[in-house]
Design a protein around this motif. Structure first.
Motif, mmCIF file in Angstrom:
data_model
loop_
_atom_site.group_PDB
_atom_site.id
_atom_site.type_symbol
_atom_site.label_atom_id
_atom_site.label_comp_id
_atom_site.label_asym_id
_atom_site.label_seq_id
_atom_site.Cartn_x
_atom_site.Cartn_y
_atom_site.Cartn_z
ATOM 1 N N ALA A 39 14.840 28.679 -2.652
ATOM 2 C CA ALA A 39 14.456 27.897 -1.304
ATOM 3 C C ALA A 39 12.877 28.059 -0.954
ATOM 4 O O ALA A 39 12.524 29.072 -1.341
ATOM 5 N N PRO A 40 12.382 26.976 -0.358
ATOM 6 C CA PRO A 40 12.979 25.721 -0.284
ATOM 7 C C PRO A 40 13.317 24.883 -1.633
ATOM 8 O O PRO A 40 12.383 24.903 -2.366
ATOM 9 N N TRP A 41 14.262 24.056 -1.532
ATOM 10 C CA TRP A 41 14.302 23.199 -2.934
ATOM 11 C C TRP A 41 15.244 21.912 -2.426
ATOM 12 O O TRP A 41 15.730 21.914 -1.586
ATOM 13 N N ARG A 90 20.019 19.673 -1.304
ATOM 14 C CA ARG A 90 18.815 20.291 -0.670
ATOM 15 C C ARG A 90 19.117 21.840 -0.279
ATOM 16 O O ARG A 90 20.301 22.133 -0.055
ATOM 17 N N SER A 91 18.214 22.725 -0.360
ATOM 18 C CA SER A 91 18.579 24.165 0.287
ATOM 19 C C SER A 91 18.774 24.163 1.863
ATOM 20 O O SER A 91 19.694 24.888 2.407
ATOM 21 N N GLU A 92 18.104 23.166 2.516
ATOM 22 C CA GLU A 92 18.372 23.203 3.780
ATOM 23 C C GLU A 92 18.142 21.591 4.284
ATOM 24 O O GLU A 92 17.194 21.113 3.677
ATOM 25 N N ALA A 95 14.145 19.631 3.316
ATOM 26 C CA ALA A 95 13.592 20.268 2.314
ATOM 27 C C ALA A 95 13.195 18.963 1.557
ATOM 28 O O ALA A 95 13.945 18.216 1.116
#
Length: 182
Positions: A39-41, A90-92, A95
């Motif tokens: 993260a982030p990714w 996404r990681s969150e 992102a």
């Protein structure tokens, strides 16, 4: 197709009607990728009409955005995008998510890659792929499926066979030697 006929050509024929139907539809792989993410990714999967995308989280979690569907995918969960629609992982939420084709990937074979991506935070392990069905009847089956399907590992105890298969795929990916190439 009758099961006895399939036994002659397949050493592991399906033993249930759904399995037999899927076997008859002749699924074939197009793309397979193991991802080690921090993260982030994020990345955007391109549309692949005629293919079914699948994603399995092996560790960590991910945020899936496919059309109007937005949800968390947890370890062991299976997410399907059956119509080959483009979507975002996404990681969150929020992102950055460049096109996956713009990210550096390590080719292992013609159809198998490893992606290492992210900024060094919490890690996520992921196995992704795109498959298609070669039989014309498959289009009818795919057409009736929803735009996304999420199978939660925690609520699907009967899917132990799938978890075992995915663990084997993850172990194979860590070895960097696809079984088909040995």
């Amino acid at each position: 197709m009758h099961t006895d006929v399939m036994n002659e050509t397949d050493p592991f024929p399906p033993s249930d009607p759904l399995g037999e139907a899927l076997h008859f539809l002749r699924m074939s792989g197009a793309y397979y990728c193991r991802s080690d993410l921090t993260a982030p990714w994020g990345f955007t999967m391109p549309p692949m009409p005629g293919y079914l995308w699948f994603h399995v989280v092996t560790s960590g979690r991910l945020w899936l955005e496919a059309g109007d569907d937005r949800r968390w995918i947890q370890p062991g969960d299976l997410a399907l995008v059956p119509h080959g629609d483009g979507h975002v992982l996404r990681s969150e939420p929020g992102a950055p998510a460049p096109d996956i084709l713009d990210l550096e990937r390590e080719p292992v074979s013609d159809r198998y890659e490893i992606l290492r991506h992210g900024a060094g935070g919490a890690s996520t392990g992921l196995i992704c792929g795109a498959v298609r069905f070669r039989h014309p009847a498959a289009a009818n089956l795919i057409d009736i499926l929803p735009r996304t399907i999420h199978i939660e590992a925690s609520t699907s105890p009967k899917l132990e066979w799938m978890r075992t298969m995915l663990q084997l795929m993850a172990a194979e990916a860590r070895e960097l030697r696809p079984v088909a190439r040995q």
